[in-house]
Scaffold this motif. Structure first.
Motif, mmCIF file in Angstrom:
data_model
loop_
_atom_site.group_PDB
_atom_site.id
_atom_site.type_symbol
_atom_site.label_atom_id
_atom_site.label_comp_id
_atom_site.label_asym_id
_atom_site.label_seq_id
_atom_site.Cartn_x
_atom_site.Cartn_y
_atom_site.Cartn_z
ATOM 1 N N ALA A 299 74.488 -34.359 39.336
ATOM 2 C CA ALA A 299 75.621 -32.835 38.775
ATOM 3 C C ALA A 299 75.431 -33.700 37.586
ATOM 4 O O ALA A 299 76.876 -34.555 37.927
ATOM 5 N N ASP A 300 75.372 -32.732 36.219
ATOM 6 C CA ASP A 300 75.269 -33.567 35.749
ATOM 7 C C ASP A 300 76.232 -32.641 34.802
ATOM 8 O O ASP A 300 77.105 -31.648 35.472
ATOM 9 N N THR A 301 77.334 -33.387 33.667
ATOM 10 C CA THR A 301 79.051 -32.282 33.073
ATOM 11 C C THR A 301 78.499 -31.312 32.695
ATOM 12 O O THR A 301 79.775 -30.467 33.171
ATOM 13 N N GLU A 302 77.551 -30.385 33.007
ATOM 14 C CA GLU A 302 77.687 -29.311 32.522
ATOM 15 C C GLU A 302 77.539 -28.261 33.499
ATOM 16 O O GLU A 302 78.087 -27.184 33.472
ATOM 17 N N CYS A 303 77.348 -29.029 34.556
ATOM 18 C CA CYS A 303 77.674 -28.119 35.852
ATOM 19 C C CYS A 303 79.465 -28.201 36.410
ATOM 20 O O CYS A 303 80.073 -27.898 36.381
ATOM 21 N N LEU A 304 79.527 -29.665 36.403
ATOM 22 C CA LEU A 304 81.314 -29.478 36.554
ATOM 23 C C LEU A 304 82.041 -30.060 35.449
ATOM 24 O O LEU A 304 83.290 -29.278 35.853
ATOM 25 N N GLN A 305 82.258 -29.488 34.720
ATOM 26 C CA GLN A 305 82.641 -29.387 33.386
ATOM 27 C C GLN A 305 82.259 -28.151 33.005
ATOM 28 O O GLN A 305 83.831 -27.400 32.547
ATOM 29 N N GLN A 306 81.512 -27.832 32.194
ATOM 30 C CA GLN A 306 81.243 -26.625 30.975
ATOM 31 C C GLN A 306 80.497 -25.756 32.680
ATOM 32 O O GLN A 306 81.140 -24.497 31.745
ATOM 33 N N ASP A 307 80.755 -25.750 33.825
ATOM 34 C CA ASP A 307 80.436 -24.106 34.565
ATOM 35 C C ASP A 307 78.691 -23.284 34.573
ATOM 36 O O ASP A 307 78.677 -22.404 34.675
ATOM 37 N N GLU A 308 78.261 -24.781 33.998
ATOM 38 C CA GLU A 308 77.283 -24.031 33.494
ATOM 39 C C GLU A 308 76.065 -24.062 34.831
ATOM 40 O O GLU A 308 75.312 -24.499 35.679
ATOM 41 N N VAL A 309 75.723 -22.842 34.780
ATOM 42 C CA VAL A 309 74.733 -22.005 35.763
ATOM 43 C C VAL A 309 73.037 -22.576 36.595
ATOM 44 O O VAL A 309 72.743 -23.249 37.323
ATOM 45 N N ASP A 310 73.285 -22.658 34.948
ATOM 46 C CA ASP A 310 72.087 -23.496 35.085
ATOM 47 C C ASP A 310 71.213 -24.722 35.624
ATOM 48 O O ASP A 310 69.891 -25.253 35.756
ATOM 49 N N HIS A 311 72.779 -25.532 35.227
ATOM 50 C CA HIS A 311 72.059 -26.948 35.751
ATOM 51 C C HIS A 311 72.603 -27.176 36.888
ATOM 52 O O HIS A 311 71.899 -28.545 37.262
ATOM 53 N N ALA A 312 72.962 -25.823 37.858
ATOM 54 C CA ALA A 312 72.707 -26.328 39.672
ATOM 55 C C ALA A 312 71.887 -25.970 40.096
ATOM 56 O O ALA A 312 71.618 -25.708 39.440
ATOM 57 N N LEU A 313 71.870 -26.583 41.209
ATOM 58 C CA LEU A 313 70.682 -26.415 41.911
ATOM 59 C C LEU A 313 70.662 -25.097 43.470
ATOM 60 O O LEU A 313 72.065 -25.381 43.512
ATOM 61 N N ASN A 314 70.177 -24.409 42.447
ATOM 62 C CA ASN A 314 70.264 -23.005 43.847
ATOM 63 C C ASN A 314 69.410 -22.839 45.239
ATOM 64 O O ASN A 314 68.649 -22.636 45.480
ATOM 65 N N TYR A 315 71.235 -23.196 46.087
ATOM 66 C CA TYR A 315 70.550 -23.622 47.215
ATOM 67 C C TYR A 315 70.102 -22.274 47.971
ATOM 68 O O TYR A 315 70.108 -22.567 49.067
ATOM 69 N N ALA B 52 75.592 -35.005 43.459
ATOM 70 C CA ALA B 52 75.898 -33.574 44.018
ATOM 71 C C ALA B 52 75.171 -33.639 45.898
ATOM 72 O O ALA B 52 74.203 -34.182 45.933
ATOM 73 N N ILE B 53 75.781 -32.771 46.480
ATOM 74 C CA ILE B 53 75.434 -33.094 48.211
ATOM 75 C C ILE B 53 75.615 -31.455 48.169
ATOM 76 O O ILE B 53 76.589 -31.361 48.498
ATOM 77 N N ILE B 54 74.378 -31.168 48.330
ATOM 78 C CA ILE B 54 74.308 -29.831 49.372
ATOM 79 C C ILE B 54 74.075 -29.699 50.481
ATOM 80 O O ILE B 54 73.291 -30.381 51.348
ATOM 81 N N ASN B 55 74.793 -29.161 51.628
ATOM 82 C CA ASN B 55 74.827 -29.415 52.897
ATOM 83 C C ASN B 55 74.482 -27.702 53.371
ATOM 84 O O ASN B 55 75.901 -26.678 53.316
ATOM 85 N N ILE B 56 72.840 -27.360 53.632
ATOM 86 C CA ILE B 56 73.107 -26.181 55.368
ATOM 87 C C ILE B 56 73.421 -26.209 56.226
ATOM 88 O O ILE B 56 73.009 -26.991 56.997
ATOM 89 N N THR B 57 74.441 -25.389 56.992
ATOM 90 C CA THR B 57 74.862 -26.063 58.302
ATOM 91 C C THR B 57 74.179 -24.723 59.313
ATOM 92 O O THR B 57 75.027 -23.701 58.950
#
Length: 123
Positions: free
Chosen positions: A40-56, A4-9
Motif C-alpha cells: 500500500a503506497d502513499t497514494e492509498c494511505l495518505q491521498q486516498d487514491e482508489v486507482d492505487h488500491a487493490l480492488n478486492y 496491506a493484507i486483504i482478507n475475504i472471510t
C-alpha cells in the motif's frame, strides 16, 4: 511502504466438486477464505487514491464466477484455480486460499485444503 493484507472471510458458494456420481450431478456448498498481500503506497494511505488500491471486489467477482460456473473433481484443483485468480494483479506479493467442503465426511464439520503463492523475487 506498508504491506496491506486483504482478507475475504467465509465466502459461501455452490459448485460441482467431487468425483462420485452424486457429487458430479448436484452442486455442493463450499466456504472460501482468501488472504492477499500487496504494498500500500502513499497514494492509498495518505491521498486516498482508489486507482492505487487493490480492488478486492473485482477479485471476488472473478472467484464467484469461477466457482459457480466450474466443475471440479478435486478440491486441490478448485483451490489452485481460485489462487490463480487472486494473484493476477501485478501488485500482489502473497496469496493464500482455503476452501472448506462442509459435510464431506460423516463425523466432521468439513474437509479443507489450503494453498499459498508467493511472488518470486525476480518477478
Amino acid at each position: 511502504m506498508h504491506n496491506a493484507i486483504i482478507n475475504i472471510t467465509n465466502l459461501r458458494l455452490r459448485t460441482f466438486i467431487g468425483f462420485n456420481e452424486e457429487e458430479r450431478e448436484k452442486k455442493q456448498d463450499v466456504v472460501i477464505n482468501i488472504e492477499i498481500h500487496y504494498p500500500a503506497d502513499t497514494e492509498c494511505l495518505q491521498q486516498d487514491e482508489v486507482d492505487h488500491a487493490l480492488n478486492y471486489k473485482t477479485i471476488t467477482k472473478a472467484v464467484i464466477k469461477l466457482v459457480e460456473d466450474g466443475h471440479f473433481l478435486l478440491l486441490e484443483k478448485l483451490v489452485a484455480d481460485i489462487l490463480e485468480q487472486c494473484h493476477q494483479h501485478p501488485g500482489v506479493t502473497f496469496a493464500k486460499v482455503r476452501v472448506d467442503k462442509p459435510h464431506a465426511l460423516r463425523f466432521a464439520d468439513s474437509v479443507s485444503l489450503t494453498l499459498e503463492w508467493t511472488k518470486a523475487l525476480n518477478q
